[in-house]
Write a protein that holds these residues in place. Structure first.
Motif, PDB file in Angstrom:
ATOM      1  N   PHE A   1       0.833  -1.197   0.000  1.00 31.54           N
ATOM      2  CA  PHE A   1       0.000   0.000   0.000  1.00 31.54           C
ATOM      3  C   PHE A   1       0.870   1.251   0.000  1.00 31.54           C
ATOM      4  CE2 PHE A   1      -2.689  -3.145   2.317  1.00 31.54           C
ATOM      5  CZ  PHE A   1      -3.679  -3.266   1.341  1.00 31.54           C
ATOM      6  N   ALA A   2       0.542   2.169  -0.885  1.00 29.93           N
ATOM      7  CA  ALA A   2       1.249   3.448  -0.916  1.00 29.93           C
ATOM      8  C   ALA A   2       0.828   4.291   0.282  1.00 29.93           C
ATOM      9  CB  ALA A   2       0.917   4.191  -2.213  1.00 29.93           C
ATOM     10  N   PRO A   3       1.681   5.208   0.745  1.00 31.26           N
ATOM     11  CA  PRO A   3       1.285   6.102   1.833  1.00 31.26           C
ATOM     12  C   PRO A   3      -0.025   6.817   1.496  1.00 31.26           C
ATOM     13  CG  PRO A   3       3.626   6.308   1.412  1.00 31.26           C
ATOM     14  CD  PRO A   3       3.072   5.431   0.320  1.00 31.26           C
ATOM     15  N   GLY A   4      -0.974   6.773   2.446  1.00 32.19           N
ATOM     16  CA  GLY A   4      -2.267   7.418   2.251  1.00 32.19           C
ATOM     17  C   GLY A   4      -3.314   6.538   1.615  1.00 32.19           C
ATOM     18  N   ALA A   5      -2.941   5.351   1.133  1.00 37.76           N
ATOM     19  CA  ALA A   5      -3.917   4.438   0.532  1.00 37.76           C
ATOM     20  C   ALA A   5      -4.838   3.872   1.608  1.00 37.76           C
ATOM     21  CB  ALA A   5      -3.198   3.314  -0.197  1.00 37.76           C
ATOM     22  N   ASP A   6      -5.998   3.363   1.194  1.00 32.09           N
ATOM     23  CA  ASP A   6      -6.998   2.879   2.159  1.00 32.09           C
ATOM     24  C   ASP A   6      -6.518   1.688   2.966  1.00 32.09           C
ATOM     25  OD1 ASP A   6      -8.866   4.791   1.617  1.00 32.09           O
ATOM     26  OD2 ASP A   6     -10.021   3.570   0.217  1.00 32.09           O
ATOM     27  N   GLY A   7      -5.750   0.779   2.363  1.00 32.38           N
ATOM     28  CA  GLY A   7      -5.367  -0.429   3.070  1.00 32.38           C
ATOM     29  C   GLY A   7      -6.573  -1.340   3.263  1.00 32.38           C
ATOM     30  N   ILE A   8      -6.639  -2.015   4.410  1.00 29.16           N
ATOM     31  CA  ILE A   8      -7.781  -2.872   4.752  1.00 29.16           C
ATOM     32  C   ILE A   8      -8.852  -2.003   5.392  1.00 29.16           C
ATOM     33  CG2 ILE A   8      -8.553  -4.790   6.204  1.00 29.16           C
ATOM     34  CD1 ILE A   8      -6.847  -5.723   3.969  1.00 29.16           C
ATOM     35  N   ASN A   9     -10.082  -2.155   4.924  1.00 33.73           N
ATOM     36  CA  ASN A   9     -11.140  -1.295   5.419  1.00 33.73           C
ATOM     37  C   ASN A   9     -12.466  -2.066   5.413  1.00 33.73           C
ATOM     38  OD1 ASN A   9     -12.006   1.175   6.455  1.00 33.73           O
ATOM     39  ND2 ASN A   9     -12.637   1.918   4.443  1.00 33.73           N
ATOM     40  N   VAL A  10     -12.547  -3.122   6.221  1.00 36.10           N
ATOM     41  CA  VAL A  10     -13.742  -3.955   6.301  1.00 36.10           C
ATOM     42  C   VAL A  10     -14.616  -3.438   7.435  1.00 36.10           C
ATOM     43  CG1 VAL A  10     -14.651  -6.285   6.583  1.00 36.10           C
ATOM     44  CG2 VAL A  10     -12.473  -5.939   5.399  1.00 36.10           C
ATOM     45  N   ARG A  11     -15.766  -2.897   7.089  1.00 36.25           N
ATOM     46  CA  ARG A  11     -16.675  -2.293   8.066  1.00 36.25           C
ATOM     47  C   ARG A  11     -17.247  -3.342   9.026  1.00 36.25           C
ATOM     48  NH1 ARG A  11     -20.945  -0.132   4.149  1.00 36.25           N
ATOM     49  NH2 ARG A  11     -20.096  -1.829   2.865  1.00 36.25           N
ATOM     50  N   PRO A  12     -17.802  -2.927  10.161  1.00 38.41           N
ATOM     51  CA  PRO A  12     -18.400  -3.887  11.099  1.00 38.41           C
ATOM     52  C   PRO A  12     -19.419  -4.792  10.415  1.00 38.41           C
ATOM     53  CG  PRO A  12     -18.219  -1.750  12.147  1.00 38.41           C
ATOM     54  CD  PRO A  12     -17.830  -1.544  10.710  1.00 38.41           C
ATOM     55  N   HIS A  13     -19.343  -6.066  10.748  1.00 36.08           N
ATOM     56  CA  HIS A  13     -20.219  -7.079  10.171  1.00 36.08           C
ATOM     57  C   HIS A  13     -20.341  -8.231  11.161  1.00 36.08           C
ATOM     58  CE1 HIS A  13     -16.068  -8.084   9.079  1.00 36.08           C
ATOM     59  NE2 HIS A  13     -16.463  -9.351   9.150  1.00 36.08           N
ATOM     60  N   PRO A  14     -21.399  -9.050  11.056  1.00 33.53           N
ATOM     61  CA  PRO A  14     -21.650 -10.101  12.047  1.00 33.53           C
ATOM     62  C   PRO A  14     -21.155 -11.472  11.605  1.00 33.53           C
ATOM     63  CG  PRO A  14     -23.589  -9.808  10.701  1.00 33.53           C
ATOM     64  CD  PRO A  14     -22.542  -8.870  10.142  1.00 33.53           C
ATOM     65  N   HIS A  15     -20.995 -12.365  12.591  1.00 33.31           N
ATOM     66  CA  HIS A  15     -20.724 -13.783  12.345  1.00 33.31           C
ATOM     67  C   HIS A  15     -21.501 -14.618  13.350  1.00 33.31           C
ATOM     68  CE1 HIS A  15     -17.302 -13.379   9.557  1.00 33.31           C
ATOM     69  NE2 HIS A  15     -16.831 -12.419  10.329  1.00 33.31           N
ATOM     70  N   ILE A  16     -21.830 -15.844  12.963  1.00 28.35           N
ATOM     71  CA  ILE A  16     -22.303 -16.873  13.894  1.00 28.35           C
ATOM     72  C   ILE A  16     -21.659 -18.198  13.503  1.00 28.35           C
ATOM     73  CG2 ILE A  16     -24.549 -15.766  14.278  1.00 28.35           C
ATOM     74  CD1 ILE A  16     -25.749 -18.103  12.528  1.00 28.35           C
ATOM     75  N   GLY A  17     -21.570 -19.122  14.476  1.00 27.29           N
ATOM     76  CA  GLY A  17     -21.274 -20.517  14.192  1.00 27.29           C
ATOM     77  C   GLY A  17     -19.864 -20.867  13.786  1.00 27.29           C
ATOM     78  N   LEU A  18     -18.910 -19.960  14.016  1.00 26.85           N
ATOM     79  CA  LEU A  18     -17.542 -20.220  13.562  1.00 26.85           C
ATOM     80  C   LEU A  18     -16.539 -19.533  14.474  1.00 26.85           C
ATOM     81  CD1 LEU A  18     -16.537 -17.307  12.200  1.00 26.85           C
ATOM     82  CD2 LEU A  18     -18.080 -18.022  10.413  1.00 26.85           C
ATOM     83  N   SER A  19     -15.282 -19.909  14.303  1.00 29.32           N
ATOM     84  CA  SER A  19     -14.160 -19.148  14.841  1.00 29.32           C
ATOM     85  C   SER A  19     -13.365 -18.604  13.669  1.00 29.32           C
ATOM     86  CB  SER A  19     -13.241 -20.019  15.709  1.00 29.32           C
ATOM     87  OG  SER A  19     -13.891 -20.443  16.882  1.00 29.32           O
ATOM     88  N   THR A  20     -12.952 -17.350  13.752  1.00 29.17           N
ATOM     89  CA  THR A  20     -12.069 -16.788  12.734  1.00 29.17           C
ATOM     90  C   THR A  20     -10.639 -16.810  13.265  1.00 29.17           C
ATOM     91  OG1 THR A  20     -12.268 -14.497  13.505  1.00 29.17           O
ATOM     92  CG2 THR A  20     -13.894 -15.263  11.893  1.00 29.17           C
ATOM     93  N   LEU A  21      -9.698 -17.089  12.364  1.00 27.06           N
ATOM     94  CA  LEU A  21      -8.288 -17.119  12.728  1.00 27.06           C
ATOM     95  C   LEU A  21      -7.535 -16.256  11.730  1.00 27.06           C
ATOM     96  CD1 LEU A  21      -6.187 -20.291  13.617  1.00 27.06           C
ATOM     97  CD2 LEU A  21      -5.236 -18.301  12.489  1.00 27.06           C
ATOM     98  N   SER A  22      -6.964 -15.169  12.219  1.00 25.96           N
ATOM     99  CA  SER A  22      -6.159 -14.273  11.387  1.00 25.96           C
ATOM    100  C   SER A  22      -4.687 -14.464  11.736  1.00 25.96           C
ATOM    101  CB  SER A  22      -6.562 -12.815  11.610  1.00 25.96           C
ATOM    102  OG  SER A  22      -7.926 -12.622  11.281  1.00 25.96           O
ATOM    103  N   TYR A  23      -3.847 -14.573  10.700  1.00 27.63           N
ATOM    104  CA  TYR A  23      -2.414 -14.828  10.885  1.00 27.63           C
ATOM    105  C   TYR A  23      -1.668 -14.112   9.774  1.00 27.63           C
ATOM    106  CZ  TYR A  23       1.976 -17.439  11.416  1.00 27.63           C
ATOM    107  OH  TYR A  23       3.285 -17.788  11.615  1.00 27.63           O
ATOM    108  N   LEU A  24      -0.646 -13.334  10.143  1.00 25.52           N
ATOM    109  CA  LEU A  24       0.051 -12.505   9.168  1.00 25.52           C
ATOM    110  C   LEU A  24       1.500 -12.934   8.974  1.00 25.52           C
ATOM    111  CD1 LEU A  24      -1.167  -8.894  10.115  1.00 25.52           C
ATOM    112  CD2 LEU A  24      -2.138 -10.486   8.449  1.00 25.52           C
ATOM    113  N   PHE A  25       1.960 -12.776   7.724  1.00 20.91           N
ATOM    114  CA  PHE A  25       3.380 -12.888   7.393  1.00 20.91           C
ATOM    115  C   PHE A  25       4.040 -11.512   7.385  1.00 20.91           C
ATOM    116  CE2 PHE A  25       1.300 -16.165   4.530  1.00 20.91           C
ATOM    117  CZ  PHE A  25       1.506 -17.221   5.389  1.00 20.91           C
TER     118      PHE A  25
END
Length: 312
Positions: A44-68
């Motif tokens: 991402f260039a300086p000033g770019a949006d990057g990640i921008n996922v607005r609030p949202h719901p989940h049921i019935g799962l686990s989320t696993l986030s892992y970064l390199f």
């Protein structure tokens, strides 16, 4: 030794690409893993949006986030605000319902930089579908690691190779990160015939590897036969995720909802539509509306946004 090969489908999410691996039309899950995305790699260039996922719901799962590489800022309606960085895990169990957002921190956005990582959804077993929601962050010290002879391995979640990660899982699984120098050989956790997990796969995030005499490249998932015990050789420097576990039963996916019945999904739709699922206190000025489409038991294979039927 190889049951199937799945090529990640590259999806442009408005300036940011993911590789959608699961669900696939002829292979919806590997063990309890019901969704798998490779995030980036992106710069991402300086000033770019990057990640921008607005609030949202989940049921019935686990989320696993892992970064390199890079970082993501998590907010949820339990009150947690947590930055995740490389080698760390954000583990969020939705259970009967949670709301969260994923953003690039404003300071990071102003500076720009790289982002590369994996996001997985793990379907909850029947007895945990209605559990209370929870969130846990785990640093590198919670995740057993091994390094020798050009191989670095980190146990991201579950149990493998006699080790156990601190991440609280709800069913048998393993999730391992390998960094392999050229010419390294290793083996995945054992399969059904050796007392291991009944479903396993390897995902090549970067580089080229050889399995059972065949070459595989970045963006490919190799689903292994249940009794296969292959050797994995890196033909270049490679980043590989080994994953697997025991299935939890048939699951439906609609948008961000995973459930064992249509009734659970319909209830979650009604709760989100009626505003009965609260927004994160630190991120409550916008949200992703409920998609205006009929429910369907088929997995949503398309990108996060802008199409309304897609998981986020």
């Amino acid at each position: 030794m190889i049951e199937m090969v799945i090529d990640a489908r590259r999806k442009d999410l408005g300036g940011f690409e993911v590789g959608r691996v699961l669900p696939f039309h002829s292979r919806r899950t590997v063990g309890p893993f019901i969704f798998l995305d490779q995030m980036g790699p992106a710069e991402f260039a300086p000033g770019a949006d990057g990640i921008n996922v607005r609030p949202h719901p989940h049921i019935g799962l686990s989320t696993l986030s892992y970064l390199f590489e890079g970082e993501i800022l998590h907010h949820d309606n339990l009150g947690y605000t947590q930055v995740i960085r490389p080698g760390e895990v954000n583990w969020m169990t939705a259970g009967k319902g949670i709301v969260h957002s994923e953003r690039t921190d404003p300071l990071r956005r102003s500076q720009g930089g790289a982002l590369h990582g994996m996001q997985a959804w793990i379907a909850l077993p029947d007895e945990a579908e209605d559990t209370d929601p929870s969130f846990d962050h785990h640093g590198e010290t919670d995740l057993p690691a091994y390094e020798n002879g050009g191989l670095f391995a980190r146990l991201v979640a579950g149990e493998a190779y006699g080790a156990k990660a601190a991440v609280k899982t709800h069913s048998p699984l393993f999730y391992v990160h390998w960094e392999m120098q050229e010419g390294v050989r290793t083996t995945p956790p054992p399969g059904r015939g050796s007392g291991g997990m009944s479903e396993r796969a390897l995902y090549v995030a970067d580089g080229t590897i050889e399995v059972a005499g065949r070459e595989f490249h970045a963006g490919q998932m190799i689903v292994l036969e249940p009794h296969a015990e292959p050797t994995v050789k890196s033909l270049t420097r490679a980043t590989v995720m080994a994953l697997g576990g025991e299935p939890v039963g048939e699951r439906l996916i609609w948008w961000n909802f995973v459930a064992s019945s249509q009734a659970r999904i319909d209830d979650a739709k009604a709760d989100w539509q009626a505003g009965r699922m609260t927004l994160p206190t630190e991120d409550d000025l916008e949200f992703i509306p409920l998609p205006d489409v009929p429910s369907t038991p088929e997995p949503a294979p398309a990108p996060v946004e802008p199409k309304p039927t897609d998981p986020v």
